[in-house]
Motif scaffolding. Structure first.
Motif, PDB file in Angstrom:
ATOM      1  N   LEU A 170      17.501   1.691  58.550  1.00  0.00           N
ATOM      2  CA  LEU A 170      17.406   0.679  57.495  1.00  0.00           C
ATOM      3  C   LEU A 170      16.020   0.038  57.478  1.00  0.00           C
ATOM      4  CD1 LEU A 170      20.895  -1.061  57.880  1.00  0.00           C
ATOM      5  CD2 LEU A 170      20.181   0.502  56.058  1.00  0.00           C
ATOM      6  N   MET A 171      15.446  -0.158  58.652  1.00  0.00           N
ATOM      7  CA  MET A 171      14.107  -0.737  58.740  1.00  0.00           C
ATOM      8  C   MET A 171      13.080   0.163  58.058  1.00  0.00           C
ATOM      9  SD  MET A 171      11.745  -1.324  62.114  1.00  0.00           S
ATOM     10  CE  MET A 171      11.415   0.455  62.147  1.00  0.00           C
ATOM     11  N   GLU A 172      13.169   1.464  58.335  1.00  0.00           N
ATOM     12  CA  GLU A 172      12.205   2.405  57.763  1.00  0.00           C
ATOM     13  C   GLU A 172      12.345   2.506  56.251  1.00  0.00           C
ATOM     14  OE1 GLU A 172      13.014   5.923  59.981  1.00  0.00           O
ATOM     15  OE2 GLU A 172      11.785   5.306  61.703  1.00  0.00           O
ATOM     16  N   LYS A 173      13.551   2.295  55.765  1.00  0.00           N
ATOM     17  CA  LYS A 173      13.805   2.465  54.335  1.00  0.00           C
ATOM     18  C   LYS A 173      13.659   1.166  53.544  1.00  0.00           C
ATOM     19  CE  LYS A 173      17.018   5.085  51.478  1.00  0.00           C
ATOM     20  NZ  LYS A 173      18.247   5.901  51.498  1.00  0.00           N
ATOM     21  N   TYR A 174      14.085   0.054  54.136  1.00  0.00           N
ATOM     22  CA  TYR A 174      14.132  -1.203  53.391  1.00  0.00           C
ATOM     23  C   TYR A 174      13.273  -2.307  54.004  1.00  0.00           C
ATOM     24  CZ  TYR A 174      18.258   1.002  51.330  1.00  0.00           C
ATOM     25  OH  TYR A 174      19.106   1.869  50.704  1.00  0.00           O
ATOM     26  N   GLY A 175      12.650  -2.035  55.144  1.00  0.00           N
ATOM     27  CA  GLY A 175      11.908  -3.074  55.844  1.00  0.00           C
ATOM     28  C   GLY A 175      10.658  -3.525  55.105  1.00  0.00           C
ATOM     29  N   GLU A 176      10.343  -4.803  55.258  1.00  0.00           N
ATOM     30  CA  GLU A 176       9.142  -5.387  54.660  1.00  0.00           C
ATOM     31  C   GLU A 176       8.430  -6.206  55.733  1.00  0.00           C
ATOM     32  OE1 GLU A 176       7.867  -8.529  51.109  1.00  0.00           O
ATOM     33  OE2 GLU A 176       9.959  -7.910  51.358  1.00  0.00           O
ATOM     34  N   LEU A 177       7.156  -5.903  55.945  1.00  0.00           N
ATOM     35  CA  LEU A 177       6.386  -6.601  56.975  1.00  0.00           C
ATOM     36  C   LEU A 177       6.089  -8.024  56.525  1.00  0.00           C
ATOM     37  CD1 LEU A 177       4.979  -6.352  59.723  1.00  0.00           C
ATOM     38  CD2 LEU A 177       2.908  -5.655  58.496  1.00  0.00           C
ATOM     39  N   ILE A 178       6.575  -8.992  57.289  1.00  0.00           N
ATOM     40  CA  ILE A 178       6.315 -10.406  57.028  1.00  0.00           C
ATOM     41  C   ILE A 178       5.731 -11.001  58.300  1.00  0.00           C
ATOM     42  CG2 ILE A 178       7.314 -12.643  56.447  1.00  0.00           C
ATOM     43  CD1 ILE A 178       9.417 -11.208  54.832  1.00  0.00           C
ATOM     44  N   GLU A 179       4.458 -11.391  58.198  1.00  0.00           N
ATOM     45  CA  GLU A 179       3.699 -11.821  59.370  1.00  0.00           C
ATOM     46  C   GLU A 179       3.703 -10.685  60.393  1.00  0.00           C
ATOM     47  OE1 GLU A 179       5.272 -15.614  60.560  1.00  0.00           O
ATOM     48  OE2 GLU A 179       4.443 -16.624  58.805  1.00  0.00           O
ATOM     49  N   LYS A 180       4.266 -10.881  61.573  1.00  0.00           N
ATOM     50  CA  LYS A 180       4.201  -9.840  62.597  1.00  0.00           C
ATOM     51  C   LYS A 180       5.512  -9.075  62.757  1.00  0.00           C
ATOM     52  CE  LYS A 180       0.665 -12.150  65.382  1.00  0.00           C
ATOM     53  NZ  LYS A 180       0.319 -12.679  66.732  1.00  0.00           N
ATOM     54  N   LYS A 185      16.277  -6.724  53.984  1.00  0.00           N
ATOM     55  CA  LYS A 185      17.355  -7.207  53.125  1.00  0.00           C
ATOM     56  C   LYS A 185      18.425  -6.128  53.148  1.00  0.00           C
ATOM     57  CE  LYS A 185      18.443  -9.098  48.582  1.00  0.00           C
ATOM     58  NZ  LYS A 185      17.931  -9.453  47.230  1.00  0.00           N
ATOM     59  N   LEU A 186      19.486  -6.385  53.875  1.00  0.00           N
ATOM     60  CA  LEU A 186      20.485  -5.355  54.139  1.00  0.00           C
ATOM     61  C   LEU A 186      21.218  -4.938  52.865  1.00  0.00           C
ATOM     62  CD1 LEU A 186      21.995  -6.840  57.418  1.00  0.00           C
ATOM     63  CD2 LEU A 186      20.472  -4.864  57.246  1.00  0.00           C
ATOM     64  N   PRO A 187      21.251  -3.637  52.562  1.00  0.00           N
ATOM     65  CA  PRO A 187      21.999  -3.163  51.403  1.00  0.00           C
ATOM     66  C   PRO A 187      23.483  -2.993  51.708  1.00  0.00           C
ATOM     67  CG  PRO A 187      20.933  -1.319  52.457  1.00  0.00           C
ATOM     68  CD  PRO A 187      20.515  -2.550  53.232  1.00  0.00           C
ATOM     69  N   LEU A 188      23.837  -3.079  52.988  1.00  0.00           N
ATOM     70  CA  LEU A 188      25.205  -2.813  53.423  1.00  0.00           C
ATOM     71  C   LEU A 188      25.900  -4.087  53.885  1.00  0.00           C
ATOM     72  CD1 LEU A 188      24.539   0.347  55.631  1.00  0.00           C
ATOM     73  CD2 LEU A 188      25.466   0.328  53.320  1.00  0.00           C
ATOM     74  N   ILE A 219      19.309 -12.566  63.146  1.00  0.00           N
ATOM     75  CA  ILE A 219      20.231 -12.475  62.017  1.00  0.00           C
ATOM     76  C   ILE A 219      20.056 -13.703  61.129  1.00  0.00           C
ATOM     77  CG2 ILE A 219      22.652 -12.331  61.330  1.00  0.00           C
ATOM     78  CD1 ILE A 219      23.190 -11.149  64.161  1.00  0.00           C
ATOM     79  N   ILE A 220      19.899 -13.461  59.830  1.00  0.00           N
ATOM     80  CA  ILE A 220      19.768 -14.553  58.863  1.00  0.00           C
ATOM     81  C   ILE A 220      20.859 -14.378  57.814  1.00  0.00           C
ATOM     82  CG2 ILE A 220      18.249 -15.729  57.234  1.00  0.00           C
ATOM     83  CD1 ILE A 220      15.892 -14.539  58.753  1.00  0.00           C
ATOM     84  N   GLY A 221      21.952 -15.096  57.971  1.00  0.00           N
ATOM     85  CA  GLY A 221      23.077 -14.937  57.058  1.00  0.00           C
ATOM     86  C   GLY A 221      23.709 -13.565  57.207  1.00  0.00           C
ATOM     87  N   THR A 222      24.294 -13.071  56.114  1.00  0.00           N
ATOM     88  CA  THR A 222      24.965 -11.766  56.161  1.00  0.00           C
ATOM     89  C   THR A 222      24.141 -10.656  55.527  1.00  0.00           C
ATOM     90  OG1 THR A 222      26.103 -12.217  54.068  1.00  0.00           O
ATOM     91  CG2 THR A 222      27.249 -12.844  56.104  1.00  0.00           C
ATOM     92  N   LYS A 223      23.050 -11.007  54.856  1.00  0.00           N
ATOM     93  CA  LYS A 223      22.307 -10.002  54.102  1.00  0.00           C
ATOM     94  C   LYS A 223      20.860  -9.836  54.543  1.00  0.00           C
ATOM     95  CE  LYS A 223      25.223  -8.184  51.209  1.00  0.00           C
ATOM     96  NZ  LYS A 223      25.497  -6.725  51.260  1.00  0.00           N
ATOM     97  N   LEU A 225      17.968  -9.686  57.955  1.00  0.00           N
ATOM     98  CA  LEU A 225      17.817  -9.463  59.383  1.00  0.00           C
ATOM     99  C   LEU A 225      16.338  -9.212  59.668  1.00  0.00           C
ATOM    100  CD1 LEU A 225      20.131  -7.227  61.502  1.00  0.00           C
ATOM    101  CD2 LEU A 225      17.691  -6.759  61.507  1.00  0.00           C
ATOM    102  N   ILE A 226      15.849  -9.730  60.780  1.00  0.00           N
ATOM    103  CA  ILE A 226      14.459  -9.524  61.174  1.00  0.00           C
ATOM    104  C   ILE A 226      14.424  -8.696  62.456  1.00  0.00           C
ATOM    105  CG2 ILE A 226      12.323 -10.638  61.946  1.00  0.00           C
ATOM    106  CD1 ILE A 226      13.063 -13.024  60.199  1.00  0.00           C
TER     107      ILE A 226
END
Length: 237
Positions: A170-180, A185-188, A219-223, A225-226
């Protein structure tokens, strides 16, 4: 909803929808216009089934907006997710030589907009641009390899390893670099994550909390994740 597309359309937010699809990336603007003229559009609400295993495979689908899951049912009736697709990806691969049926089910995870081409339309495009057919075959091969890896992962690895594998994917597909760190944003949903790695929702929640305690993720809520420690997650795989 099903609309035929001219040069561009509201469904594509003023863009040529075919330009989002990597298999069409080498087409020039005129060629893209020709493809887009044949495309139809459908909108699916969250939870709508697009097709089921065993349906006649006569349509190729492209994700314009949203997320689609491809899945099968195990012998005991449990859902096993095979792939999660997002904007620009296609599914419903066709056998262009002989009649065939879909070997899996597909469903919209969120409200989604889908572009479609029939088998005959896709065959005509490939006859004019054979390199597109090669790219379709390459993508199909990659998906087969991914399913084989998934099967091996489910059969031989423990839950921690399977969850780490999913999070890295999921990181490789949907991950976005924010700071370090990398934010996802979990699609599942938790249920879908459980279906993907063959466990219960409760197990997913417990293992995510374990990874958070180990400072691998936040974990940040249900949708959301960092990823805090990518290498630490990979050590589980």
């Amino acid at each position: 909803m099903n609309n035929n597309c001219g040069n561009c359309c509201n469904n594509c937010r003023g863009q040529l929808c075919a330009s989002k699809v990597p298999i069409f990336e080498n087409l020039n603007n005129e060629e893209l216009l020709e493809v887009v003229k044949t495309i139809n559009h459908k909108e699916y609400s969250k939870g709508d089934v697009i097709f089921t295993e065993g349906n006649v495979a006569n349509t190729l689908y492209f994700v314009n907006e949203g997320n689609i899951k491809l899945y099968k049912y195990t012998k005991d009736g449990k859902e096993q997710i095979l792939h999660v697709l997002t904007e620009g990806e296609f599914f419903g691969e066709l056998d262009l030589i002989k009649p065939s049926k879909y070997g899996f089910n597909s469903k919209a995870i969120v409200n989604s907009k889908i572009c479609t081409l029939t088998k005959d339309e896709m065959k005509d495009i490939i006859m004019r641009k054979p390199e597109i057919g090669i790219k379709v075959l390459e993508t199909m091969g990659e998906r087969v390899a991914k399913v084989e890896n998934l099967v091996q992962n489910l059969a031989t690895n423990d839950v921690d390893s399977r969850l780490a594998y999913l999070l890295i994917d999921l990181m490789e597909k949907y991950g976005e670099l924010i700071e370090k760190n990398i934010s996802i944003k979990l699609p599942l949903s938790r249920e879908d994550m459980a279906s993907f790695i063959g466990v219960t929702r409760e197990t997913i929640s417990r293992k995510l909390k374990k990874f958070e305690y180990e400072k691998l993720i936040k974990i940040i809520g249900t949708k959301n994740l960092i990823i805090l420690d990518e290498e630490g997650l990979k050590d589980y795989i």
